[in-house]
Motif scaffolding. Structure first.
Motif, PDB file in Angstrom:
ATOM      1  N   LEU A 180       5.546  16.707  17.292  1.00  0.00           N
ATOM      2  CA  LEU A 180       4.346  16.791  16.453  1.00  0.00           C
ATOM      3  C   LEU A 180       3.086  16.543  17.286  1.00  0.00           C
ATOM      4  O   LEU A 180       2.073  17.220  17.104  1.00  0.00           O
ATOM      5  CB  LEU A 180       4.429  15.792  15.298  1.00  0.00           C
ATOM      6  N   ILE A 212      -2.448  20.036   9.516  1.00  0.00           N
ATOM      7  CA  ILE A 212      -1.501  19.223   8.743  1.00  0.00           C
ATOM      8  C   ILE A 212      -0.513  20.116   8.004  1.00  0.00           C
ATOM      9  O   ILE A 212       0.697  19.905   8.039  1.00  0.00           O
ATOM     10  CB  ILE A 212      -2.255  18.321   7.740  1.00  0.00           C
ATOM     11  N   PHE A 216       0.472  23.103   8.623  1.00  0.00           N
ATOM     12  CA  PHE A 216       1.365  23.872   9.489  1.00  0.00           C
ATOM     13  C   PHE A 216       2.410  22.991  10.175  1.00  0.00           C
ATOM     14  O   PHE A 216       3.452  23.478  10.610  1.00  0.00           O
ATOM     15  CB  PHE A 216       0.534  24.614  10.544  1.00  0.00           C
ATOM     16  N   MET A 217       2.122  21.693  10.273  1.00  0.00           N
ATOM     17  CA  MET A 217       2.951  20.746  11.026  1.00  0.00           C
ATOM     18  C   MET A 217       4.462  20.872  10.805  1.00  0.00           C
ATOM     19  O   MET A 217       5.220  20.923  11.772  1.00  0.00           O
ATOM     20  CB  MET A 217       2.482  19.332  10.680  1.00  0.00           C
ATOM     21  N   PRO A 218       4.943  20.924   9.543  1.00  0.00           N
ATOM     22  CA  PRO A 218       6.400  20.939   9.343  1.00  0.00           C
ATOM     23  C   PRO A 218       7.085  22.146   9.989  1.00  0.00           C
ATOM     24  O   PRO A 218       8.293  22.105  10.215  1.00  0.00           O
ATOM     25  CB  PRO A 218       6.554  20.996   7.818  1.00  0.00           C
ATOM     26  N   VAL A 269       2.347  16.917   2.386  1.00  0.00           N
ATOM     27  CA  VAL A 269       2.982  17.222   3.673  1.00  0.00           C
ATOM     28  C   VAL A 269       3.068  15.973   4.543  1.00  0.00           C
ATOM     29  O   VAL A 269       4.084  15.712   5.188  1.00  0.00           O
ATOM     30  CB  VAL A 269       2.204  18.341   4.408  1.00  0.00           C
ATOM     31  N   LEU A 270       1.998  15.179   4.528  1.00  0.00           N
ATOM     32  CA  LEU A 270       1.953  14.006   5.410  1.00  0.00           C
ATOM     33  C   LEU A 270       2.879  12.881   4.949  1.00  0.00           C
ATOM     34  O   LEU A 270       3.489  12.198   5.783  1.00  0.00           O
ATOM     35  CB  LEU A 270       0.522  13.472   5.489  1.00  0.00           C
ATOM     36  N   PHE A 313       2.420  19.530  19.284  1.00  0.00           N
ATOM     37  CA  PHE A 313       1.879  20.576  18.417  1.00  0.00           C
ATOM     38  C   PHE A 313       0.391  20.358  18.136  1.00  0.00           C
ATOM     39  O   PHE A 313      -0.415  21.287  18.241  1.00  0.00           O
ATOM     40  CB  PHE A 313       2.651  20.636  17.093  1.00  0.00           C
TER      41      PHE A 313
END
Lengths: 272, 295
Positions: A253, B112, B114-116, A22-23, A256
């Protein structure tokens, strides 16, 4: 407990692999903005050679400030309208047992199932027929219309559980119906309102299809269209495209991560 | 008697005034357009032409004989099934691990993953467009680095794999949402149930099968339905990443309606496809109501 240790390490590894997956694209997006076109072409996986902001300047000059402003205006107006209209409608539906209201509730639930894709043609005709193409005001109305059904259902469930004794007490103290709502019900519905508002704000802020259909004038475009505009304008200038996407995405982000508790609670509330 | 009737009228007026804004907005922008779409699906007309020519069921017959319509429908189904397996499946596995499998760092992992969800789908599409790019993309470079050959036509240019690539992007964007959904359900399962199961000899996988799965059954149904409806309505990823190409191979219902209506100007035909999409969506909506009532 060696077997337990091995399982625990394996599980950590599994979630870590997904977290890395994801990162990586997010990191890649930020780094790409600092690289040059030539450099990125010869070495796709390399790191930036210097911290130049050229690509960010190129991207900013496409009018990102204007897109941000448009998106803020549209989001604030839409979410405000959705929350205000849905809360009063849901209150009436939850408090009155008139038989007609049951049908109105069914109608609102049914409209929740209608995808925007299946009404594109008449929606375009209504907005253009009213002379409202390319108006920020015009896009707020369909956004509100698509946010109201879900929000009304959400508030309806909330008001059903709201203690009626509080309202009756206020009535005895001399409040009229409107005052009961504005002085008792609404102030105690803050968390439900915030949840619904965050959920709708994320939706409106990112909405693409209706914006694509109804906003063609560059001065009036919202951020998703502005980002697509980067691709149209720079075609293979990936550093500039990624710099633009970074400028738009990174603040969201950070917001969030700071407020993730509220985001997660609001969006996961869908499961209830 | 009279005052009672007056009070009733005032109450109706009050209720009406409170409901009117919601009904007006939903009526003008959702319900009436649905009916107009249905009407338009029996006519032939263009963006600018005001003349509607009645063609009966021709638009529907045209759709059933149109290979691209079937490609689009098939792609929606591939995306729905693929997303349920990858997003709900992975989301549930990750949630189960975060809930009971690991002791440290679960908040960091959750944040991390959930971020997208908060990143706009256009931004997601652009990031992945660059990753898949044959010239500057990371994926080509990585595949070459481990000694394999990337697809000759590009990750998105090869019709046989481009839909799969979109599934990867969609999973990247949505697994976090499913994970958080399931995680909330897992945390609502009372700890005593696990203790009772342990007394009866059910631990580990057995406890997962007899305690965890029944406990999150309803949440999984909701997750599958949200994924299904999302897969039916998919538009942004496809429009930005491939525009439905190459040669309509990645066309979905949403992009095909848009293409027919606003690029080719066949609005009546677009309306017919819209109605088919609407009927599928309504059927799913009914299924959702039925299933959630049971739960």
């Amino acid at each position: 407990m060696p077997r337990f240790r091995i399982i625990s390490i394996a599980l950590h590894l599994l979630v870590s692999v997904w977290a890395l997956f994801v990162l990586a694209p997010v990191v890649w997006m930020v780094l790409a903005g600092f690289r040059t076109r030539a450099d990125i072409f010869t070495q796709p996986l390399g790191l930036p050679k210097s911290l130049g902001f050229d690509a960010f300047v190129r991207a900013w000059n496409t009018g990102i400030a204007g897109f941000i402003l448009n998106s803020v205006l549209v989001t604030v107006a839409s979410v405000g309208l959705i929350v205000a209209v849905s809360s009063v409608a849901a209150y009436v539906l939850a408090r009155s047992d008139h038989p007609a209201l049951k049908w109105i509730y069914v109608l609102i639930v049914a409209s929740f199932a209608v995808p925007a894709q299946s009404v594109l043609v008449p929606l375009y005709q209504i907005i253009s027929g009213a002379g409202l193409l390319n108006s920020l005001f015009a896009i707020v109305l369909p956004y509100a219309a698509y946010g109201i059904p879900f929000t009304t259902v959400l508030f309806y469930a909330f008001f059903l559980e709201f203690p009626r004794e509080l309202e009756e007490a206020a009535r005895l103290d001399g409040c009229n119906r409107l005052q009961v709502i504005t002085r008792v019900v609404l102030p105690l519905s803050g968390s439900a309102m915030a949840s619904a508002a965050i959920f709708q704000a994320v939706f409106v802020w990112n909405e693409f299809l209706l914006a694509l259909l109804l906003l063609t004038d560059k001065r009036i475009k919202t951020l998703p269209l502005g980002m697509l505009n980067l691709r149209g304008q720079f075609s293979a200038d990936w550093p500039a495209i990624m710099a633009g996407v970074t400028m738009v995405t990174l603040p969201m982000l950070i917001l969030f991560v700071l407020a993730q508790r509220y985001f997660v609670r609001s969006l996961a509330g869908l499961g209830k | 008697m009279i005052s009672g009737a007056l009070r009733g009228l005032r109450l109706a007026g009050w209720n009406g005034a409170m409901l009117a804004p919601a009904l007006a907005l939903v009526g003008v922008f959702v319900l009436i357009p649905s009916v107009v779409t249905l009407a338009g699906s029996f006519f032939a007309f263009g963006i600018t032409s005001s003349a509607w020519r009645f063609v009966g069921l021709d638009n529907y017959l045209q759709a059933f004989a149109d290979p691209i319509f079937w490609v689009a429908l098939r792609n929606n189904i591939i995306i729905i099934v693929g997303s349920i397996i990858s997003q709900v499946g992975l989301g549930a596995i990750l949630a189960a691990i975060l809930d009971r499998g690991i002791k440290r760092g679960s908040t960091v992992y959750r944040t991390i993953t959930f971020m997208p969800v908060v990143i706009s789908s256009v931004a997601v599409s652009l990031i992945w467009l660059m990753i898949y790019d044959p010239n500057v993309g990371a994926l080509n470079a990585l595949v070459k680095a481990i000694g394999l050959r990337p697809p000759r036509l590009g990750w998105l240019g090869d019709p046989s794999i481009s839909i799969l690539m979109m599934l990867v992007t969609a999973a990247w964007a949505n697994v976090g949402f499913q994970m958080v959904l399931v995680l909330a359900g897992l945390q609502a399962i009372p700890k005593e149930l696990y203790e009772a199961a342990a007394l009866d000899g059910a631990r580990g996988l057995k406890a997962f099968w007899y305690v965890t799965l029944p406990g999150i059954r309803n949440i999984l149904v909701v997750g599958i339905l949200i994924t299904t409806i999302g897969g039916l309505k998919v538009f942004d990823f496809v429009f930005v990443m491939t525009g439905g190409g190459p040669a309509n191979a990645t066309q979905v219902m949403g992009t095909y309606i848009y293409l027919q209506a606003f690029t080719l100007g066949n609005m009546g035909y677009a309306d017919a496809i819209s109605i088919i999409l609407l009927l599928i969506a309504l059927a799913l909506g009914v299924a959702q109501l039925k299933l959630s009532r049971r739960g």
